[in-house]
Write a protein that holds these residues in place. Structure first.
Motif, mmCIF file in Angstrom:
data_model
loop_
_atom_site.group_PDB
_atom_site.id
_atom_site.type_symbol
_atom_site.label_atom_id
_atom_site.label_comp_id
_atom_site.label_asym_id
_atom_site.label_seq_id
_atom_site.Cartn_x
_atom_site.Cartn_y
_atom_site.Cartn_z
ATOM 1 N N ARG A 71 0.798 -1.221 0.000
ATOM 2 C CA ARG A 71 0.000 0.000 0.000
ATOM 3 C C ARG A 71 0.838 1.281 0.000
ATOM 4 O O ARG A 71 0.612 2.201 0.788
ATOM 5 N N GLY A 72 1.864 1.295 -0.809
ATOM 6 C CA GLY A 72 2.683 2.485 -0.932
ATOM 7 C C GLY A 72 3.654 2.706 0.205
ATOM 8 O O GLY A 72 4.195 3.793 0.354
ATOM 9 N N VAL A 73 3.899 1.689 1.015
ATOM 10 C CA VAL A 73 4.836 1.809 2.125
ATOM 11 C C VAL A 73 5.881 0.697 2.015
ATOM 12 O O VAL A 73 5.545 -0.482 1.882
ATOM 13 N N LEU A 74 7.139 1.100 2.061
ATOM 14 C CA LEU A 74 8.259 0.165 2.059
ATOM 15 C C LEU A 74 8.680 -0.046 3.509
ATOM 16 O O LEU A 74 8.928 0.918 4.234
ATOM 17 N N THR A 75 8.746 -1.296 3.932
ATOM 18 C CA THR A 75 9.118 -1.603 5.316
ATOM 19 C C THR A 75 10.340 -2.506 5.325
ATOM 20 O O THR A 75 10.364 -3.534 4.657
ATOM 21 N N LEU A 76 11.339 -2.088 6.072
ATOM 22 C CA LEU A 76 12.548 -2.887 6.255
ATOM 23 C C LEU A 76 12.671 -3.201 7.740
ATOM 24 O O LEU A 76 12.636 -2.302 8.578
ATOM 25 N N SER A 77 12.806 -4.476 8.048
ATOM 26 C CA SER A 77 13.029 -4.868 9.442
ATOM 27 C C SER A 77 14.179 -5.852 9.474
ATOM 28 O O SER A 77 14.522 -6.480 8.472
ATOM 29 N N GLY A 78 14.782 -5.970 10.631
ATOM 30 C CA GLY A 78 15.911 -6.873 10.760
ATOM 31 C C GLY A 78 16.551 -6.782 12.121
ATOM 32 O O GLY A 78 15.952 -6.257 13.070
ATOM 33 N N GLU A 79 17.766 -7.272 12.183
ATOM 34 C CA GLU A 79 18.475 -7.282 13.455
ATOM 35 C C GLU A 79 19.974 -7.140 13.204
ATOM 36 O O GLU A 79 20.527 -7.795 12.320
ATOM 37 N N ARG A 80 20.593 -6.245 13.959
ATOM 38 C CA ARG A 80 22.060 -6.194 13.984
ATOM 39 C C ARG A 80 22.472 -6.902 15.263
ATOM 40 O O ARG A 80 22.187 -6.431 16.369
ATOM 41 N N LYS A 81 23.144 -8.026 15.087
ATOM 42 C CA LYS A 81 23.490 -8.858 16.238
ATOM 43 C C LYS A 81 24.745 -8.351 16.929
ATOM 44 O O LYS A 81 25.629 -7.783 16.297
ATOM 45 N N ASP A 82 24.792 -8.583 18.211
ATOM 46 C CA ASP A 82 25.952 -8.222 19.016
ATOM 47 C C ASP A 82 27.084 -9.186 18.668
ATOM 48 O O ASP A 82 26.937 -10.397 18.818
ATOM 49 N N GLN A 83 28.211 -8.651 18.191
ATOM 50 C CA GLN A 83 29.323 -9.480 17.736
ATOM 51 C C GLN A 83 30.366 -9.698 18.840
ATOM 52 O O GLN A 83 31.399 -10.305 18.594
ATOM 53 N N THR A 84 30.113 -9.221 20.040
ATOM 54 C CA THR A 84 31.115 -9.343 21.101
ATOM 55 C C THR A 84 30.902 -10.622 21.891
ATOM 56 O O THR A 84 29.832 -11.210 21.887
ATOM 57 N N ASP A 85 31.963 -10.986 22.602
ATOM 58 C CA ASP A 85 31.883 -12.210 23.400
ATOM 59 C C ASP A 85 31.469 -11.948 24.840
ATOM 60 O O ASP A 85 31.366 -12.869 25.633
ATOM 61 N N GLY A 86 31.249 -10.678 25.203
ATOM 62 C CA GLY A 86 30.803 -10.346 26.551
ATOM 63 C C GLY A 86 31.917 -10.267 27.579
ATOM 64 O O GLY A 86 31.671 -10.047 28.754
ATOM 65 N N LYS A 87 33.195 -10.412 27.154
ATOM 66 C CA LYS A 87 34.308 -10.380 28.092
ATOM 67 C C LYS A 87 35.004 -9.021 28.149
ATOM 68 O O LYS A 87 35.936 -8.850 28.901
ATOM 69 N N LYS A 88 34.546 -8.056 27.356
ATOM 70 C CA LYS A 88 35.192 -6.746 27.306
ATOM 71 C C LYS A 88 34.523 -5.782 28.286
ATOM 72 O O LYS A 88 33.354 -5.901 28.592
ATOM 73 N N THR A 89 35.327 -4.792 28.723
ATOM 74 C CA THR A 89 34.787 -3.660 29.468
ATOM 75 C C THR A 89 34.697 -2.500 28.483
ATOM 76 O O THR A 89 35.725 -2.063 27.948
ATOM 77 N N TRP A 90 33.504 -2.016 28.235
ATOM 78 C CA TRP A 90 33.309 -0.962 27.245
ATOM 79 C C TRP A 90 33.546 0.399 27.880
ATOM 80 O O TRP A 90 33.037 0.679 28.959
ATOM 81 N N HIS A 91 34.317 1.267 27.209
ATOM 82 C CA HIS A 91 34.505 2.649 27.629
ATOM 83 C C HIS A 91 33.631 3.574 26.788
ATOM 84 O O HIS A 91 33.241 4.635 27.224
ATOM 85 N N ARG A 92 33.370 3.183 25.576
ATOM 86 C CA ARG A 92 32.467 3.922 24.694
ATOM 87 C C ARG A 92 31.859 2.900 23.736
ATOM 88 O O ARG A 92 32.568 2.095 23.145
ATOM 89 N N ARG A 93 30.565 2.968 23.598
ATOM 90 C CA ARG A 93 29.891 2.043 22.689
ATOM 91 C C ARG A 93 28.744 2.789 22.022
ATOM 92 O O ARG A 93 27.636 2.857 22.549
ATOM 93 N N GLU A 94 29.020 3.329 20.847
ATOM 94 C CA GLU A 94 28.042 4.153 20.148
ATOM 95 C C GLU A 94 27.231 3.372 19.124
ATOM 96 O O GLU A 94 26.171 3.807 18.714
ATOM 97 N N ARG A 95 27.771 2.272 18.663
ATOM 98 C CA ARG A 95 27.026 1.447 17.708
ATOM 99 C C ARG A 95 26.112 0.512 18.477
ATOM 100 O O ARG A 95 26.540 -0.226 19.345
ATOM 101 N N GLY A 96 24.842 0.569 18.146
ATOM 102 C CA GLY A 96 23.877 -0.274 18.825
ATOM 103 C C GLY A 96 23.710 -1.616 18.146
ATOM 104 O O GLY A 96 24.258 -1.875 17.082
ATOM 105 N N HIS A 97 22.956 -2.465 18.796
ATOM 106 C CA HIS A 97 22.611 -3.753 18.220
ATOM 107 C C HIS A 97 21.197 -4.087 18.662
ATOM 108 O O HIS A 97 20.655 -3.494 19.595
#
Length: 147
Positions: free
Chosen positions: A74-100
């Motif tokens: 109906r005249g609307v383009l919809t994009l959905s998806g997921e950006r997965k977290d690529q880290t192993d969870g062992k890091k201490t983040w000081h700055r994390r601007e890219r979301g997932h």
């Protein structure tokens, strides 16, 4: 002229997003990966048109094409998806601007398109969607008869 309820709802959602953009606690309102929660739009998109096509170009670095779903209705383009977290969870983040996480973006198309002929290509984090303009939506030259 008939009222398209889906288009009206999308327009209302955009207006409400615009009113609240910039208010409140930035940390609470900015993430946009969950549909309807965030105010920042992801992915960013460029929308262009020529005589025969509408082009939508989505910027999505770090997203696997297998995690994307694209629809036209109906005249609307919809994009959905997921950006997965690529880290192993062992890091201490000081700055994390890219979301997932999950995201959804809807774009109102400027004219009627032929949904059966839409082509989407994903390369280097950019999704290019080519939407052929439906013959009914193209301008018709009308000859003028003189008396």
């Amino acid at each position: 002229m008939a009222i398209d309820i889906f288009r009206e709802m999308e327009d209302l959602r955009r207006e409400i997003d615009g009113v609240f953009k910039g208010y409140g606690a930035r940390g609470l309102l900015e993430p946009s990966f969950i549909p309807g929660v965030g105010l920042q739009r992801f992915p960013q998109v460029n929308l262009a048109q020529d005589e025969n096509h509408v082009y939508a170009e989505f910027l999505m670095p770090g997203v696997d094409s297998k995690d994307l779903e694209l629809t036209v209705m109906r005249g609307v383009l919809t994009l959905s998806g997921e950006r997965k977290d690529q880290t192993d969870g062992k890091k201490t983040w000081h700055r994390r601007e890219r979301g997932h996480g999950k995201f959804m973006r809807t774009i109102e198309l400027p004219c009627e398109v032929d949904a059966d002929k839409v082509v989407a290509k994903y390369n280097d984090g950019i999704l290019l969607v080519t939407l052929p303009i439906h013959e009914k939506a193209k301008p018709k030259k009308i000859s003028i008869k003189a008396h």
